[in-house]
Each structure stands twice: as structure tokens, then as C-alpha cells.
Motif scaffolding. Structure first.
Motif, PDB file in Angstrom:
ATOM      1  N   TYR A   1      37.183  -3.349 -80.777  1.00  8.14           N
ATOM      2  CA  TYR A   1      37.530  -4.326 -80.571  1.00  8.14           C
ATOM      3  C   TYR A   1      38.863  -5.040 -81.917  1.00  8.14           C
ATOM      4  CZ  TYR A   1      32.414  -4.445 -80.191  1.00  8.14           C
ATOM      5  OH  TYR A   1      30.770  -4.119 -79.081  1.00  8.14           O
TER       6      TYR A   1
ATOM      7  N   GLN B   1      40.479  -8.651 -83.988  1.00 12.20           N
ATOM      8  CA  GLN B   1      39.825 -10.142 -84.481  1.00 12.20           C
ATOM      9  C   GLN B   1      41.119 -10.137 -85.030  1.00 12.20           C
ATOM     10  OE1 GLN B   1      37.170  -9.409 -88.121  1.00 12.20           O
ATOM     11  NE2 GLN B   1      36.513 -12.149 -87.397  1.00 12.20           N
TER      12      GLN B   1
ATOM     13  N   MET C   1      43.439  -7.691 -86.467  1.00  8.77           N
ATOM     14  CA  MET C   1      42.407  -6.782 -87.019  1.00  8.77           C
ATOM     15  C   MET C   1      41.975  -5.436 -86.211  1.00  8.77           C
ATOM     16  SD  MET C   1      42.142  -5.632 -90.506  1.00  8.77           S
ATOM     17  CE  MET C   1      40.775  -5.294 -91.576  1.00  8.77           C
TER      18      MET C   1
ATOM     19  N   PHE D   1      39.282  -3.127 -84.773  1.00  3.49           N
ATOM     20  CA  PHE D   1      37.663  -2.195 -85.378  1.00  3.49           C
ATOM     21  C   PHE D   1      37.500  -1.458 -84.081  1.00  3.49           C
ATOM     22  CE2 PHE D   1      37.107  -4.350 -89.163  1.00  3.49           C
ATOM     23  CZ  PHE D   1      37.284  -6.358 -88.337  1.00  3.49           C
TER      24      PHE D   1
ATOM     25  N   PHE E   1      30.705  -0.162 -87.485  1.00  5.03           N
ATOM     26  CA  PHE E   1      31.622  -0.725 -87.586  1.00  5.03           C
ATOM     27  C   PHE E   1      32.592   0.379 -88.619  1.00  5.03           C
ATOM     28  CE2 PHE E   1      32.488  -4.243 -84.048  1.00  5.03           C
ATOM     29  CZ  PHE E   1      31.138  -4.625 -83.340  1.00  5.03           C
ATOM     30  N   GLY E   2      33.599   0.338 -88.887  1.00 10.99           N
ATOM     31  CA  GLY E   2      34.605   0.532 -89.350  1.00 10.99           C
ATOM     32  C   GLY E   2      35.573   0.178 -90.246  1.00 10.99           C
ATOM     33  N   PRO E   3      35.854   0.016 -91.302  1.00 14.01           N
ATOM     34  CA  PRO E   3      36.932  -1.088 -92.113  1.00 14.01           C
ATOM     35  C   PRO E   3      38.154  -1.486 -91.534  1.00 14.01           C
ATOM     36  CG  PRO E   3      37.410   1.316 -92.788  1.00 14.01           C
ATOM     37  CD  PRO E   3      36.413   1.953 -91.749  1.00 14.01           C
TER      38      PRO E   3
END
Lengths: 113, 113
Positions: free
Chosen positions: B35, B37, B89, B91, B104-106
Motif C-alpha cells: 500500500y 500513503q 510512504m 507500507f 502492517f510494517g512500519p
């Protein structure tokens, strides 16, 4: 039809108050409705989720209310705390195998001490 | 507690360059996602991956994007020729069979100059 509409965009609540965030959808094929919490610089983390066969789900201070006929669902945070200050996203998933999540725009929640 | 990890945490690149974003999903998960953002905006689905192939991709995921699971642990997103509008960002997420929750990862913050 794939959209999830989320409101409000931002919310300020006093400590101990109730935070309410609303989402609406159009696609009746959605079968899973999660809420994610995101702190700055972090990835979204699942907070609570509901399926359309129930009208309410409660986990601690967090409750999802689900209205299938109105195609709306909401997150209630009881006894809101400053540590709850974060961005909250509602999402929805299509039934089927692809599992992709359709996200709302997010609500920035600030809980004042 | 098992978690999704992503590297690097921040990648700065020049427009037109190739970047590879890396993810290590949770070890017993079989579904993988990317994903993105854009700052201040909602999370957008890019692609889902299962059984060594793409199961769904969004309109954002054009031929400049590719994903790969080169070994039993890594899941990568490659952008062949980055554009300014790829700054976001990114993810990675993973989920287990028979479980709706996506972990989710950071995130990796990609900055294209």
C-alpha cells in the motif's frame, strides 16, 4: 462504489469524553470492516474489526456500531485518553480472494488532557 | 511477537532512478500486500500477492511497478523509473490463511527529487 467515506477529518475530545468517527460505504459486497490506528511515523495497526452479520462489537473502550441497512459503521472510543491521540482509518474489504482493503481518508484525533 | 519489517526506513532518490523497497512478512503468512500513503492522504492499495503471483493490482500499479518474492522470506516492490509523484510512504502488509487481519510494517518513506 468502491469508496469508503469517513468523517470527521479531525476531532478534538477532552480526556474522559467519547470519540465518535463515522464511515459510510456503497458496495454491498463488502464483508469485513476493520478500523486501523496509526501513530506518526508508524504503520497502521488493526484496532477492531466487524463483519456485517453483527450490529455491534466491543473490545475494551473501543466499540464498532454497524448499520447494514444504512451502510454505515462507526467507531466509538469511550473514556478517551491522551494516548488515543492518533489517526484512525476505517476500511472495507470485498468478499472474495483478493483481500484488498479500501480505506477511508482518516480522522486525526486529539485528546486533550 | 512476530512483526512485518521493512527496509530502508527512508529512501531518497533522483527522478528516473530505480528503487527497490524490501519487506520481510510474518513467517507463516501467505498473502502479501503493498500500500502507499501520500503525506496527509489516505492509504491506497497497490497490489496483492499470493502463491507467487499477483492476485490483484490497482490502477496505480502500472508497468513501472513490479513485485517479487525472491526467496522464502523477502517480498520486494520495485519502481523502475521513479517520478516525483511516487514520493509517499510505502507500507508492506501480510496476512495468514483464514485470517482477515493484515499486519502492517512500519513503512518506507520514499522521497523522489
Amino acid at each position: 462504489q468502491q469508496q469508503v467515506k469517513q468523517s470527521p477529518q479531525s476531532l478534538i475530545v477532552q480526556k474522559g469524553g467519547i470519540s465518535i468517527i463515522n464511515c459510510a460505504y456503497e458496495n454491498t459486497a463488502f464483508d469485513y470492516f476493520p478500523w486501523y490506528q496509526q501513530f506518526p511515523g508508524k504503520g497502521p495497526a488493526l484496532l477492531i474489526a466487524i463483519r456485517p452479520d453483527v450490529s455491534e462489537k466491543k473490545e475494551g473502550r473501543f466499540t464498532i456500531s454497524f448499520n447494514k441497512s444504512a451502510k454505515q459503521f462507526s467507531l466509538h472510543i469511550m473514556d478517551s485518553q491522551p494516548g488515543d491521540s492518533a489517526t484512525y482509518f476505517c476500511a472495507a474489504r470485498n468478499a472474495g480472494n483478493n483481500r484488498k482493503l479500501i480505506w477511508g481518508l482518516g480522522t486525526s484525533l486529539a485528546v486533550n488532557p | 511477537e512476530p512483526e512485518v519489517t521493512q527496509t530502508p526506513s527512508h529512501q531518497v532518490t533522483q527522478m528516473g532512478q530505480e528503487v527497490i523497497l524490501r519487506c520481510v512478512p510474518i513467517s507463516n503468512h501467505l498473502y502479501f500486500y503493498w500500500y502507499r500513503q501520500i503525506l496527509g492522504q489516505k492509504v491506497e492499495f497497490l497490489v496483492s500477492f499470493y502463491n507467487n503471483e499477483i492476485s490483484e493490482k490497482s490502477e496505480i500499479f502500472d508497468d513501472q511497478f513490479s513485485v517479487e518474492r525472491p526467496d522464502g522470506s523477502n517480498f520486494t516492490l520495485k519502481i523502475r523509473s521513479t517520478k516525483l509523484e511516487d514520493s509517499a510512504m510505502y507500507f508492506c502488509a501480510s496476512s495468514a490463511p483464514l485470517n482477515n487481519e493484515q499486519f502492517f510494517g512500519p513503512g518506507t518513506r520514499l522521497t523522489v527529487l
